[in-house]
Each structure stands twice: as C-alpha cells, then as structure tokens.
Write a protein that holds these residues in place. Structure first.
Motif, PDB file in Angstrom:
ATOM      1  N   TYR A  11     -11.917  45.038  10.987  1.00  0.00           N
ATOM      2  CA  TYR A  11     -10.483  44.813  11.217  1.00  0.00           C
ATOM      3  C   TYR A  11     -10.407  43.364  11.606  1.00  0.00           C
ATOM      4  CZ  TYR A  11     -10.308  50.066  10.962  1.00  0.00           C
ATOM      5  OH  TYR A  11     -10.390  51.328  10.406  1.00  0.00           O
ATOM      6  N   ILE A  14     -12.618  42.615  14.486  1.00  0.00           N
ATOM      7  CA  ILE A  14     -13.345  43.453  15.003  1.00  0.00           C
ATOM      8  C   ILE A  14     -14.328  44.324  14.146  1.00  0.00           C
ATOM      9  CG2 ILE A  14     -13.170  46.101  15.722  1.00  0.00           C
ATOM     10  CD1 ILE A  14     -10.277  44.992  16.736  1.00  0.00           C
ATOM     11  N   ALA A  16     -15.960  47.205  13.102  1.00  0.00           N
ATOM     12  CA  ALA A  16     -15.702  48.615  13.658  1.00  0.00           C
ATOM     13  C   ALA A  16     -16.859  49.342  13.091  1.00  0.00           C
ATOM     14  CB  ALA A  16     -14.437  49.056  12.743  1.00  0.00           C
ATOM     15  N   ASN A  36     -13.738  58.024  21.787  1.00  0.00           N
ATOM     16  CA  ASN A  36     -12.641  57.286  21.283  1.00  0.00           C
ATOM     17  C   ASN A  36     -13.048  55.814  20.849  1.00  0.00           C
ATOM     18  OD1 ASN A  36     -11.126  58.996  23.722  1.00  0.00           O
ATOM     19  ND2 ASN A  36     -10.468  59.185  21.702  1.00  0.00           N
ATOM     20  N   GLY A  37     -12.581  55.454  19.645  1.00  0.00           N
ATOM     21  CA  GLY A  37     -12.646  54.210  19.291  1.00  0.00           C
ATOM     22  C   GLY A  37     -14.043  53.850  18.807  1.00  0.00           C
ATOM     23  N   ALA A  38     -15.068  54.873  18.602  1.00  0.00           N
ATOM     24  CA  ALA A  38     -16.584  54.677  18.167  1.00  0.00           C
ATOM     25  C   ALA A  38     -16.348  54.151  16.515  1.00  0.00           C
ATOM     26  CB  ALA A  38     -17.267  56.003  18.013  1.00  0.00           C
ATOM     27  N   LYS A  40     -15.352  56.619  13.911  1.00  0.00           N
ATOM     28  CA  LYS A  40     -15.270  57.963  13.169  1.00  0.00           C
ATOM     29  C   LYS A  40     -14.301  57.944  12.225  1.00  0.00           C
ATOM     30  CE  LYS A  40     -14.653  60.394  17.020  1.00  0.00           C
ATOM     31  NZ  LYS A  40     -14.352  59.415  17.689  1.00  0.00           N
ATOM     32  N   THR A  42     -12.535  55.514  10.962  1.00  0.00           N
ATOM     33  CA  THR A  42     -12.723  54.335  10.039  1.00  0.00           C
ATOM     34  C   THR A  42     -13.825  54.916   8.981  1.00  0.00           C
ATOM     35  OG1 THR A  42     -12.231  52.697  11.839  1.00  0.00           O
ATOM     36  CG2 THR A  42     -13.653  51.868   9.927  1.00  0.00           C
ATOM     37  N   GLU A  83      -6.781  62.631  10.384  1.00  0.00           N
ATOM     38  CA  GLU A  83      -6.271  62.818  11.879  1.00  0.00           C
ATOM     39  C   GLU A  83      -5.095  62.908  12.270  1.00  0.00           C
ATOM     40  OE1 GLU A  83      -8.274  59.657  14.195  1.00  0.00           O
ATOM     41  OE2 GLU A  83      -7.817  60.376  16.014  1.00  0.00           O
TER      42      GLU A  83
HETATM   43  N1  ATP Z   1      -6.005  49.217  11.353  1.00  0.00           N
HETATM   44  C1  ATP Z   1      -6.686  48.751  12.173  1.00  0.00           C
HETATM   45  N2  ATP Z   1      -6.591  47.437  12.729  1.00  0.00           N
HETATM   46  C2  ATP Z   1      -7.308  46.948  13.805  1.00  0.00           C
HETATM   47  N3  ATP Z   1      -8.176  47.622  14.431  1.00  0.00           N
HETATM   48  C3  ATP Z   1      -8.557  48.759  14.040  1.00  0.00           C
HETATM   49  C4  ATP Z   1      -7.751  49.690  13.237  1.00  0.00           C
HETATM   50  N4  ATP Z   1      -7.969  50.783  12.987  1.00  0.00           N
HETATM   51  C5  ATP Z   1      -8.869  51.295  13.900  1.00  0.00           C
HETATM   52  N5  ATP Z   1      -8.948  49.979  14.555  1.00  0.00           N
HETATM   53  C6  ATP Z   1     -10.194  49.536  15.709  1.00  0.00           C
HETATM   54  O1  ATP Z   1     -11.364  50.272  15.189  1.00  0.00           O
HETATM   55  C7  ATP Z   1     -12.090  50.887  16.230  1.00  0.00           C
HETATM   56  C8  ATP Z   1     -12.404  52.262  15.686  1.00  0.00           C
HETATM   57  O2  ATP Z   1     -11.166  52.760  15.539  1.00  0.00           O
HETATM   58  P1  ATP Z   1     -11.451  54.444  14.868  1.00  0.00           P
HETATM   59  O3  ATP Z   1      -9.973  54.851  14.719  1.00  0.00           O
HETATM   60  O4  ATP Z   1     -12.283  54.501  13.721  1.00  0.00           O
HETATM   61  O5  ATP Z   1     -12.168  55.329  16.237  1.00  0.00           O
HETATM   62  P2  ATP Z   1     -12.398  56.826  16.109  1.00  0.00           P
HETATM   63  O6  ATP Z   1     -13.881  57.067  16.405  1.00  0.00           O
HETATM   64  O7  ATP Z   1     -11.878  57.460  15.118  1.00  0.00           O
HETATM   65  O8  ATP Z   1     -11.757  57.087  17.648  1.00  0.00           O
HETATM   66  P3  ATP Z   1     -10.804  58.392  17.996  1.00  0.00           P
HETATM   67  O9  ATP Z   1     -11.924  59.244  18.601  1.00  0.00           O
HETATM   68  O10 ATP Z   1     -10.072  57.777  19.443  1.00  0.00           O
HETATM   69  O11 ATP Z   1     -10.096  58.695  17.001  1.00  0.00           O
HETATM   70  C9  ATP Z   1     -11.316  50.941  17.479  1.00  0.00           C
HETATM   71  O12 ATP Z   1     -11.651  50.024  18.268  1.00  0.00           O
HETATM   72  C10 ATP Z   1      -9.816  50.616  16.847  1.00  0.00           C
HETATM   73  O13 ATP Z   1      -9.209  50.179  17.693  1.00  0.00           O
END
Ligand code: ATP
Ligand code: MG
Length: 235
Positions: A11, A14, A16, A36-38, A40, A42, A83
């Motif tokens: 992103y 980032i 991801a 959180n933020g791992a 998943k 994505t 989600e």
């Molecule tokens: N549209 C976006 N633009 C910029 N960064 C993003 C976007 N979507 C996710 N991120 C970043 O990518 C990383 C992974 O986010 P993701 O939503 O995949 O995490 P997750 O494992 O599903 O977390 P959670 O358990 O909190 O749902 C995070 O640091 C998030 O801030």
C-alpha cells in the motif's frame, strides 16, 4: 486447491505482504492467525481480487487468479465473508442473500432451495428475512455475511474474523457452523484472532507476522508450540 506463491503486496510505501506462500488443499480448514495489522485481511482481499499484488502468483485449481476481476474469481468458486460484517445495510436480509447468488445463472426453484438451506443453517435469518440488514444485531449481520458468501456456492470459502465481537455462546455457534459447512464439502480458509477456537477446528494453520509467514504446521501441533502459546493463546 489454492496455491499462493511468493506474493508481495504494497500500500504505497507499506510492504503489507512479504513473499507470502500458502496452500489450501481440497476439504481442509486452514486457519491464518496473526496480530492486528499482520496482513491477514490483505491476503484475503488479494486472493479475492480486491487488492492488486506487486508480484507472485495465485492459483486456484488450474486457474491463475492474479489478473482476474473479483466477480470472475467468485464465478470460479472462491468466495469471502469480509471482516466487519459488510452487509448491504439498506437492503433486506432476503435481498442480501439474492446478491450473494448474482454470479450464478440459476432458476427460481434452485434459488429458493439454496435460500432455504441458509435458513436451516441460520434459523434467525429466516425470522428476519424482510428486515433491513443494517438494523440486524452484530451477530445476525455476521451470520448474514457468511450466508451471503455461501449463496455463491463456493468450493473455497474465505472467512475474515467471523467471530469478531460476538458473545461467547455465539462464537461457539459460528465455529460449529463453519465445521458443518466444511463437512458438507466446502474448503475453508479462516482468518481469526481467536486463535484458540480457530486452531481447535482447523486441520492446518499459518502464522502471519508483519507480512511474513513465520510458522506453518498441523493445527494440533501449533497449539503445542511454545511461541504460538505465548503470542496467541495467552501462555
Ligand atoms: N487500504 C490501505 N491503505 C494503506 N494501508 C493499508 C490499507 N489496508 C491495510 N493497510 C495496512 O496494511 C497492514 C495490514 O493490514 P490488514 O488489514 O491486512 O491487517 P490484519 O492482519 O487484517 O489486521 P486486523 O487483525 O487488525 O484486522 C496494516 O499495517 C494496515 O494499516
Ligand atoms: Mg483484518
């Protein structure tokens, strides 16, 4: 059935997902756990075609998914329950379920039979059939999101945190429904922060940490793994 190889997703600046590789075999429940933020969600959104990858490959059976649009991926038999219970809030329960089936060319009788199947799985939704989805309780919206995904008749169902925010008894219900869906022949990729429940019903698991897969094994083995116990199972 699903094969992800060396997947990278960004992103902007980032990074991801970092060279993520993962496989889901037919008939399995595979869970992906991580903080959180791992990354998943994505990963689920990239497999669904909603987020574009920078490099790597994604295969579903003989089909390369990377260049396909989300509706084409649904048509192949891959569906997700997103989600945060993203239902169509201003539409009724009935119409949400109809939307779930929109990629299929089916007659009314089949549609009704499939809808009845969802009402058997989630009797609460039958009672609420005419109700506007946005006014359902959180747990009911979660059921609707799962049922809507099932209306596309997926062979692979991806669930992003189905138990999030649910009362304990409802968490049990959702996990046993997931097992029933799997026993009925649907392969499942389950994203969960409730690692305990997820590992209990899964065959295999992956651990995702800041965009990297750091561990993978049979779910029962990961449950015994010290690092997993410390980080995800409360010691
Ligand atoms: N549209 C976006 N633009 C910029 N960064 C993003 C976007 N979507 C996710 N991120 C970043 O990518 C990383 C992974 O986010 P993701 O939503 O995949 O995490 P997750 O494992 O599903 O977390 P959670 O358990 O909190 O749902 C995070 O640091 C998030 O801030
Ligand atoms: Mg998420």
């Amino acid at each position: 059935m699903l094969k992800v190889v060396d997947l990278n997703v960004y992103y902007g600046a980032i990074h991801a997902l970092k060279s993520v590789s993962l496989e889901v075999n037919q008939g399995e429940i595979v869970t992906l756990i991580g903080a959180n933020g791992a990354g998943k969600s994505t990963l689920i959104r990239t497999i669904s075609g909603l987020v574009k990858s920078a490099s790597g490959e994604m295969w579903y059976a003989q089909s390369r998914l990377d260049s396909l649009a989300p509706h084409q991926i649904v048509k192949l038999g891959v569906s997700q329950s997103p989600e945060g219970r993203r239902v169509f809030r201003t539409m009724s329960v009935h119409d949400n379920l109809l939307m779930g089936a929109y990629t299929r060319k089916i007659d009314r009788a089949t549609l009704h039979a499939d809808m009845d199947e969802m009402f058997t799985l989630f009797p609460r939704l039958k009672e609420r059939e005419k109700q506007q989805a946005g006014t359902l309780s959180g747990g009911e919206q979660q059921m609707l999101a799962i049922a809507r995904a099932l209306m596309s008749k997926p062979r692979l169902l991806m669930l992003d945190e189905p138990s999030l925010g649910l009362a304990p008894f409802l968490v049990q219900t959702i996990f046993s429904v997931i097992q029933n869906i799997n026993r009925a022949g649907v392969t499942i990729l389950l994203v969960e922060q409730n690692a305990h429940q997820a590992l209990r019903i899964a065959h295999r698991a992956y651990v995702l940490e800041t965009g990297c897969i750091t561990l993978t094994d049979e779910a029962s083995k990961l449950m015994e793994n010290d690092a997993v116990r410390q980080a995800y199972l409360g010691g």
